[in-house]
Structures are given as structure tokens and as C-alpha cells.
Design an enzyme around this catalytic site. Structure first.
Site, mmCIF file in Angstrom:
data_model
loop_
_atom_site.group_PDB
_atom_site.id
_atom_site.type_symbol
_atom_site.label_atom_id
_atom_site.label_comp_id
_atom_site.label_asym_id
_atom_site.label_seq_id
_atom_site.Cartn_x
_atom_site.Cartn_y
_atom_site.Cartn_z
ATOM 1 N N HIS A 142 0.664 -10.783 9.710
ATOM 2 C CA HIS A 142 1.809 -11.239 8.923
ATOM 3 C C HIS A 142 2.257 -12.593 9.461
ATOM 4 O O HIS A 142 2.374 -12.766 10.680
ATOM 5 C CB HIS A 142 2.944 -10.215 9.017
ATOM 6 C CG HIS A 142 4.137 -10.598 8.204
ATOM 7 N ND1 HIS A 142 4.151 -10.519 6.827
ATOM 8 C CD2 HIS A 142 5.335 -11.108 8.571
ATOM 9 C CE1 HIS A 142 5.312 -10.948 6.382
ATOM 10 N NE2 HIS A 142 6.046 -11.310 7.418
ATOM 11 N N LEU A 166 0.834 -1.202 0.000
ATOM 12 C CA LEU A 166 0.000 0.000 0.000
ATOM 13 C C LEU A 166 0.870 1.254 0.000
ATOM 14 O O LEU A 166 1.918 1.294 0.655
ATOM 15 C CB LEU A 166 -0.918 -0.026 1.224
ATOM 16 C CG LEU A 166 -1.941 -1.172 1.158
ATOM 17 C CD1 LEU A 166 -2.521 -1.483 2.531
ATOM 18 C CD2 LEU A 166 -3.049 -0.848 0.159
ATOM 19 N N THR A 179 2.271 0.835 9.482
ATOM 20 C CA THR A 179 2.934 2.107 9.219
ATOM 21 C C THR A 179 3.464 2.051 7.781
ATOM 22 O O THR A 179 3.281 1.045 7.097
ATOM 23 C CB THR A 179 4.107 2.337 10.195
ATOM 24 O OG1 THR A 179 5.065 1.292 9.990
ATOM 25 C CG2 THR A 179 3.637 2.342 11.637
ATOM 26 N N ASN A 206 -2.790 -5.222 10.265
ATOM 27 C CA ASN A 206 -2.351 -6.260 9.324
ATOM 28 C C ASN A 206 -1.982 -7.499 10.119
ATOM 29 O O ASN A 206 -1.603 -7.412 11.285
ATOM 30 C CB ASN A 206 -1.132 -5.762 8.537
ATOM 31 C CG ASN A 206 -0.640 -6.781 7.520
ATOM 32 O OD1 ASN A 206 -1.439 -7.372 6.791
ATOM 33 N ND2 ASN A 206 0.655 -7.010 7.480
HETATM 34 C C1 GAR Z 1 -2.286 -15.542 6.039
HETATM 35 O O1 GAR Z 1 -1.377 -16.534 6.409
HETATM 36 C C2 GAR Z 1 -1.702 -14.163 6.313
HETATM 37 O O2 GAR Z 1 -0.902 -14.108 7.459
HETATM 38 C C3 GAR Z 1 -0.877 -13.965 5.067
HETATM 39 O O3 GAR Z 1 -1.651 -14.482 4.017
HETATM 40 C C4 GAR Z 1 -2.498 -15.514 4.521
HETATM 41 C C5 GAR Z 1 -3.919 -15.183 4.151
HETATM 42 O O4 GAR Z 1 -4.781 -16.247 4.441
HETATM 43 N N1 GAR Z 1 -0.576 -12.572 4.866
HETATM 44 C C6 GAR Z 1 0.535 -12.150 4.295
HETATM 45 O O5 GAR Z 1 1.398 -12.894 3.878
HETATM 46 C C7 GAR Z 1 0.659 -10.635 4.184
HETATM 47 N N2 GAR Z 1 1.997 -10.266 3.892
HETATM 48 P P1 GAR Z 1 -6.360 -16.014 4.439
HETATM 49 O O6 GAR Z 1 -6.721 -15.356 3.120
HETATM 50 O O7 GAR Z 1 -6.918 -17.411 4.527
HETATM 51 O O8 GAR Z 1 -6.713 -15.161 5.642
#
Ligand code: GAR
Length: 191
Positions: A113, A97, A145, A111
Site C-alpha cells: 500500500h 476483496l 486481514t 499487499n
Molecule cells: C503501487 O504504487 C501500489 O502500492 C499501489 O498501486 C501501485 C501499483 O503499481 N497499490 C494500491 O494503491 C493498493 N491499494 P504497479 O502496478 O506498477 O505495481
């Protein structure tokens, strides 16, 4: 009533965990909070059907139709702000973003992660943790952030690495923990 807008790109299992927890704990009555909308940058995001079945407004805004990141983000802000959100939740929203977007929602943008931040920002977190010989991996909910996968940490869950673990196996075990810590972080935001 305070509105939450959730942004997804894929399966949306974290979004579903938040929606289910909000229903089970009756956030509308107890916290004055509801999930007002689920937005996706991909029309094939599996989570959209879940949200629709729950009567939650959904919208797809395909980033491919825009000439620049800033142009997409400006339109995304317009779509999100139609719901006057008290909180915007990134739940597997796989877009970087712009600073303008982050500034607009600073202090009301979360978020999740899939690593124990500040370790392993960015992609392929479980592969990198395995390659580094980590004995624990995990997930982090944080305020967003303008730095990628940075910002004040609100919740974390640690998962032990077992002999013979693969990145896929780790991702699945971490995801079950994500489903616990993200609803908790959202609830705490409003308490
Ligand atoms: C999750 O593991 C989340 O932590 C990750 O994507 C997956 C989404 O799963 N996010 C990232 O990698 C962001 N950088 P979901 O669509 O089943 O919630």
C-alpha cells in the site's frame, strides 16, 4: 517447489520487481520458490506482457462479467488455487476483496500500500498526505486481514516530502522504494 501467485491490475512494476529479484537471487534453487502465475482482472494490464515474456503463466479474469463481488472472488479463488499457492501477492490489484477470499488465504496473502500505514488507508494516499502537511510519506507491505489496508506490517519505506512536491512526483519516488521492500518481504516470508 512452493508457488507464488501474483495479482495485478495495471503496470505491474511491483510484480516485475519481485520476478526480477527471484531470478537474480535464484529463489528456485535457494528457497524452493517460484512465481508460478500472474493473474489480472484487466486484460489491458501492462504487466501481463512482462510475465508472458518471462514464461510465467498469465490469466485474465474480468470482474465485469460477474454479478457480485462474492461470485467474482469465488472464481478468482478457483483460478488461484489451480496453482496451489504457498503465497498470494497483491501487487497493485485494485479490487476490494471479500471476507471469504481473505479468510481462504489468511496468513499467506500479502499487499503493498502506498502510504505509511496505519496512516492513509484507501485511495489517493499521496494527495491526502500532501494536504495533511506530512513531511514523510512511504509504502507498507502487510499481511492482509478483512479490514481494508490493515494487518500486521512486514516492511515499510519512508520517503521525505520535498518543497514543491506533487502527488505524481511523490508516487514515483515511493514506487522505487516499493520495488525494494516488496521483494524483501516476499523473500523473508519463505526464509
Ligand atoms: C503501487 O504504487 C501500489 O502500492 C499501489 O498501486 C501501485 C501499483 O503499481 N497499490 C494500491 O494503491 C493498493 N491499494 P504497479 O502496478 O506498477 O505495481
Amino acid at each position: 517447489m512452493k508457488n507464488i501467485v501474483i495479482l495485478i491490475s495495471g503496470g505491474g512494476s511491483n510484480m516485475a520487481a519481485i520476478v526480477r529479484t527471484a531470478e537474480r537471487e535464484d529463489w528456485e534453487r535457494k528457497l524452493g520458490v517460484r512465481v508460478a502465475a500472474v493473474l489480472s482482472n484487466r486484460a489491458d494490464a501492462g504487466g501481463l506482457a512482462f510475465a508472458q515474456a518471462r514464461g510465467i503463466a498469465t490469466q485474465v479474469l474480468d470482474h465485469k462479467g460477474f454479478g457480485s463481488r462474492e461470485a467474482f472472488d469465488a472464481e478468482l479463488v478457483r483460478c488461484i488455487d489451480a496453482y496451489a499457492p504457498a503465497l498470494v501477492v497483491l501487487a497493485g490489484f485494485m479490487r476490494i476483496l471479500s471476507a471469504g477470499f481473505v479468510d481462504h488465504y489468511l496468513g499467506r496473502l500479502l499487499n503493498i500500500h502506498p502510504s505509511l500505514l496505519p496512516a492513509f488507508p484507501g485511495l489517493h494516499t499521496h494527495e491526502r498526505a500532501l494536504a495533511a502537511g506530512c513531511r514523510f510519506v512511504g509504502a507498507t507491505v502487510h499481511q492482509v486481514t478483512s479490514e481494508l489496508d490493515d494487518g500486521p506490517i512486514l516492511e515499510q519505506a519512508a520517503v521525505p516530502v520535498l518543497d514543491g512536491d506533487t502527488a505524481q512526483a511523490l508516487a514515483a519516488r515511493v514506487l522505487t522504494q516499493e520495488h525494494l521492500i516488496y521483494p524483501r518481504a516476499v523473500r523473508r516470508f519463505f526464509k
